[in-house]
Design a protein around this motif. Structure first.
Motif, mmCIF file in Angstrom:
data_model
loop_
_atom_site.group_PDB
_atom_site.id
_atom_site.type_symbol
_atom_site.label_atom_id
_atom_site.label_comp_id
_atom_site.label_asym_id
_atom_site.label_seq_id
_atom_site.Cartn_x
_atom_site.Cartn_y
_atom_site.Cartn_z
ATOM 1 N N UNK A 157 59.438 7.042 38.896
ATOM 2 C CA UNK A 157 60.621 6.445 38.282
ATOM 3 C C UNK A 157 61.268 7.468 37.351
ATOM 4 N N UNK A 158 62.541 7.772 37.588
ATOM 5 C CA UNK A 158 63.234 8.765 36.775
ATOM 6 C C UNK A 158 63.397 8.344 35.325
ATOM 7 N N UNK A 159 63.681 7.039 35.074
ATOM 8 C CA UNK A 159 63.858 6.575 33.691
ATOM 9 C C UNK A 159 62.558 6.730 32.895
ATOM 10 N N UNK A 160 61.456 6.293 33.492
ATOM 11 C CA UNK A 160 60.166 6.426 32.803
ATOM 12 C C UNK A 160 59.787 7.895 32.636
ATOM 13 N N UNK A 161 60.166 8.727 33.628
ATOM 14 C CA UNK A 161 59.845 10.148 33.522
ATOM 15 C C UNK A 161 60.595 10.785 32.361
ATOM 16 N N UNK A 162 61.847 10.418 32.168
ATOM 17 C CA UNK A 162 62.616 10.950 31.034
ATOM 18 C C UNK A 162 62.014 10.495 29.702
ATOM 19 N N UNK A 163 61.529 9.238 29.679
ATOM 20 C CA UNK A 163 60.878 8.752 28.459
ATOM 21 C C UNK A 163 59.622 9.565 28.151
ATOM 22 N N UNK A 164 58.862 9.877 29.186
ATOM 23 C CA UNK A 164 57.653 10.695 28.992
ATOM 24 C C UNK A 164 58.022 12.101 28.522
ATOM 25 N N UNK A 165 59.116 12.643 29.028
ATOM 26 C CA UNK A 165 59.544 13.970 28.588
ATOM 27 C C UNK A 165 59.938 13.961 27.103
ATOM 28 N N UNK A 166 60.543 12.866 26.649
ATOM 29 C CA UNK A 166 60.880 12.751 25.219
ATOM 30 C C UNK A 166 59.610 12.717 24.366
ATOM 31 N N UNK B 115 53.950 12.468 33.594
ATOM 32 C CA UNK B 115 55.354 12.719 33.964
ATOM 33 C C UNK B 115 55.463 13.311 35.362
ATOM 34 N N UNK B 116 54.533 14.212 35.702
ATOM 35 C CA UNK B 116 54.586 14.824 37.033
ATOM 36 C C UNK B 116 54.298 13.805 38.135
ATOM 37 N N UNK B 117 53.480 12.799 37.802
ATOM 38 C CA UNK B 117 53.122 11.808 38.835
ATOM 39 C C UNK B 117 54.005 10.582 38.797
ATOM 40 N N UNK B 118 54.962 10.485 37.867
ATOM 41 C CA UNK B 118 55.789 9.280 37.714
ATOM 42 C C UNK B 118 56.989 9.356 38.674
#
Length: 293
Positions: free
Chosen positions: A207-216, A202-205
């Motif tokens: 793309x905001x959409x993919x980062x939010x998915x990783x946070x979920x 998540x820290x290295x992503x």
């Protein structure tokens, strides 16, 4: 040899067969009564799994007719729990944390085979004192720890047998706690690795959409971590806590004596039959003619 001659020979030897059976029964009865009886400690558990990790939900039996009706093997964390109970790690834990080691050593020193082996070794100039190893404890674990599934519901029964009543109960309690801790630690380690990897991704992503998915996904793993840390059981729910009987019941001497009686008759009759067959039909014919006269 004709069957009629054989049967007539057995009939004439009936008293000797009865005496032989009585002698075998007496020797067998002494052996049965000489076997030290053991106390049985029991606990009833049920699989505490509804998804890929254990959760604190109410257990309910599945429908009677289902796809896996014939395949009732344990799975998931409960299978790991059952395997851990009879593992080498559990044997090593019992040697370190209970009085099983001294009890096994005392039994090895007092047993007739052990004294015989030590006597032979001393005659050969190689006196070796018995030593309790993990292999010794593992052999005891395989012989005296039983796990069985109920035929009517989803519960499992775990039994530990030992001549010492308190030690049998202590062993069963420690095995249950050890297996639960084993599953809990492996789940916690797995979840910690997942969270660490997802955080790095998540820290290295960019793309905001993919980062939010990783946070979920991170939030899901953290919720699972809380379940593992908060639940009292993660693999097996104690339906009936470990308890030990007040009187030793194993082995069942009454049943062994009942089975010994027909067994003695069968062995004595079989030996008599073998002797008659080895002697041949001629002595039987002479005995039959002498009886007719």
């Amino acid at each position: 040899m004709p069957l009629d001659l054989l049967l007539s020979g057995l009939w004439r030897a009936r008293l000797r067969i009865a005496l032989g059976a009585a002698l075998l029964f007496t020797l067998g009865a002494f052996a049965v009564l000489a076997i030290p009886q053991r106390y049985v400690a029991r606990a009833q558990v049920a699989p505490l799994e509804t998804t890929n990790i254990a959760t604190s939900t109410l257990l309910s039996p599945g429908p009677l007719f289902q796809a896996g009706l014939l395949d009732n093997k344990p799975a998931g964390n409960f299978a790991i729990y059952l395997g851990t109970i009879r593992s080498r790690e559990a044997a090593a834990m019992l040697l370190a944390d209970t009085r099983l080691g001294p009890a096994l050593l005392e039994r090895m020193q007092a047993s007739l085979p052990g004294r015989t082996v030590r006597g032979i070794q001393c005659l050969l100039g190689k006196c070796i004192e018995p030593r309790v190893t993990t292999d010794t404890a593992m052999g005891w674990l395989e012989r005296n720890i039983a796990v069985g599934q109920s035929l009517t519901n989803i519960t499992w029964t775990i039994e530990a047998q030992h001549q010492d009543r308190d030690l049998a109960l202590d062993i069963l309690r420690r095995l249950h706690a050890f297996a639960e801790d084993k599953v809990r630690s492996e789940l916690a380690e797995m979840l910690n690795r997942r969270v660490a990897i997802l955080k790095r991704r998540a820290d290295a992503e960019p793309d905001g959409f993919l980062r939010n998915t990783l946070y979920e996904l991170i939030a899901q793993q953290q919720r699972a971590q809380m379940v593992v840390e908060a639940d009292q059981a993660v693999a097996a729910l104690l339906v009936s806590r470990p308890d030990v009987e007040t009187e030793p019941s194993q082995p069942n001497r009454a049943l062994l004596l009942v089975l010994l009686l027909p067994g003695s008759l069968i062995v004595a009759g079989g030996l008599a039959t073998v002797l008659l067959v080895l002697r041949g039909p001629a002595p039987l014919r002479r005995a039959a003619y002498a009886g007719d006269d």
